[in-house]
Design a protein around this motif. Structure first.
Motif, PDB file in Angstrom:
ATOM      1  N   CYS A 111       9.280  -4.030  -3.886  1.00 58.78           N
ATOM      2  CA  CYS A 111       8.290  -4.436  -2.817  1.00 58.78           C
ATOM      3  C   CYS A 111       8.434  -3.616  -1.503  1.00 58.78           C
ATOM      4  O   CYS A 111       7.183  -3.378  -1.021  1.00 58.78           O
ATOM      5  CB  CYS A 111       8.954  -5.869  -2.452  1.00 58.78           C
ATOM      6  SG  CYS A 111       8.098  -6.691  -1.289  1.00 58.78           S
ATOM      7  N   GLY A 112       9.420  -3.069  -1.031  1.00 53.43           N
ATOM      8  CA  GLY A 112       9.667  -2.338   0.216  1.00 53.43           C
ATOM      9  C   GLY A 112       8.919  -3.110   1.234  1.00 53.43           C
ATOM     10  O   GLY A 112       8.531  -4.308   1.212  1.00 53.43           O
ATOM     11  N   HIS A 154      13.275  -6.310  -0.388  1.00 56.74           N
ATOM     12  CA  HIS A 154      12.561  -6.473   0.828  1.00 56.74           C
ATOM     13  C   HIS A 154      11.956  -7.857   0.474  1.00 56.74           C
ATOM     14  O   HIS A 154      11.403  -8.032  -0.561  1.00 56.74           O
ATOM     15  CB  HIS A 154      11.828  -5.233   1.219  1.00 56.74           C
ATOM     16  CG  HIS A 154      12.459  -4.087   1.480  1.00 56.74           C
ATOM     17  ND1 HIS A 154      12.627  -3.752   2.926  1.00 56.74           N
ATOM     18  CD2 HIS A 154      13.058  -3.008   0.644  1.00 56.74           C
ATOM     19  CE1 HIS A 154      13.113  -2.462   2.977  1.00 56.74           C
ATOM     20  NE2 HIS A 154      13.385  -2.061   1.632  1.00 56.74           N
ATOM     21  N   GLU A 156       8.311   0.343  -4.075  1.00 59.17           N
ATOM     22  CA  GLU A 156       8.693   0.615  -2.505  1.00 59.17           C
ATOM     23  C   GLU A 156       8.468   2.103  -2.393  1.00 59.17           C
ATOM     24  O   GLU A 156       8.211   2.773  -1.490  1.00 59.17           O
ATOM     25  CB  GLU A 156      10.094   0.238  -2.089  1.00 59.17           C
ATOM     26  CG  GLU A 156      10.860   0.859  -1.026  1.00 59.17           C
ATOM     27  CD  GLU A 156      12.019   0.074  -0.613  1.00 59.17           C
ATOM     28  OE1 GLU A 156      12.494  -0.956  -1.152  1.00 59.17           O
ATOM     29  OE2 GLU A 156      12.496   0.794   0.476  1.00 59.17           O
TER      30      GLU A 156
END
Ligand code: KMH
Ligand code: ZN
Length: 272
Positions: free
Chosen positions: A11-12, A48, A227
């Motif tokens: 996700c980042g 994240h 990410e």
């Protein structure tokens, strides 16, 4: 060679649905992406979290919800929250997920430019504070290395008791402002590690799979995920994090490297 630990950074904090519609924001989307990566062979989820509108957050409660949803689908996976969060967050915000006592979390070991006017701040005192908190909460740090000096910082602070040995490092290579994604620089980082360390490599953008191969053949481990990179191949947007993990599994197979289960990853990393 040791089995290969694959981490999925699903996700980042910076990548958005505008870049790739499969980037997860909601709890359900995050759990679905984690499952796709786990099913494909990832044993660690670097996590994240976001608000439903995509805003990055480090709120403990949001992490708790996401970790619960991930564990329902992937009971044995290792969840590794970020303490990097996003640029500009305070130390207190960034440390919130540590209160949940996860098995692992990231520990960013230096400050760097992060594109445009952004600076990702990690002063020495912050690193000491984060390191000490992780020791107190029994959380294994993954030392994030965006440049060679960050290895030196981690070694120095481990001698002072802020990071336990053996250290697990993650080379994040190819960020604008950090070390390049060149093979020469990968070898420089790898050769700079203390004996007994483990390491994983996260190549940003076009470096994701070239550096994955370098790490596979050198005995290191690999991180992939939205990410770091949203493409399966040049011009081909990945439909899920699972597709990126599947590609690493294929590459590992070609070079005779077996994939670690979460249990095997725990053993390699010395987790309890
Ligand atoms: N989002 C970056 C500013 C980490 O997870 O520890 C920091 C980061 C590193 O992603
Ligand atoms: Zn991260």
């Amino acid at each position: 060679m040791e089995k290969l630990i694959i981490t999925a950074a699903i996700c980042g904090a910076e990548v958005t649905k505008e870049h790739n519609p499969a980037v997860p924001y909601t709890v359900q989307e995050i759990a679905k992406e984690a499952y796709s990566a786990y099913k494909a062979g990832a044993s660690i989820i670097h996590l994240h979290v976001r608000e439903d509108d995509g805003t990055p957050t480090q709120k403990k409660q949001r992490y708790e919800e996401c970790i619960k949803a991930i564990k329902e689908k992937c009971p044995d996976v290792i969840v590794q929250p970020s303490t990097g969060g996003s640029v500009g967050m305070s130390s207190a915000e960034r440390l919130e997920p540590i209160e949940l006592k996860p098995e692992m979390a990231t520990l960013d070991c230096g400050t760097l430019n992060f594109g445009g006017d952004e600076v990702f701040v990690n002063t020495e005192n912050m690193i000491k504070e984060f390191g000490k908190k992780m020791i107190d909460m029994d959380v294994k740090p993954e030392v994030e290395v965006f440049d060679k000096s960050m290895i030196d910082m981690a070694i120095r602070l481990s001698k002072k008791g802020f990071i336990k040995e053996p250290i697990h490092f993650s080379f994040v290579m190819g960020v604008n402002g950090g070390i390049s994604g060149d093979l020469r620089d990968f070898l420089f980082l790898k050769e700079s590690l203390p004996y007994g360390s483990t390491y994983s490599v996260a190549g940003i953008g076009k470096f994701e799979f070239t550096l994955a191969v370098a790490s596979i053949i050198s005995g290191g481990h690999v991180r992939v995920g939205f990410e770091d990179n949203i493409y399966l191949a040049k011009g081909v947007i990945a439909k899920s994090n699972g597709e990126l993990v599947e590609k690493v599994v294929r590459l590992a197979k070609e070079f005779g490297r077996d994939i670690a289960t979460p249990t095997e990853a725990r053993k390699i990393l010395g987790l309890n």
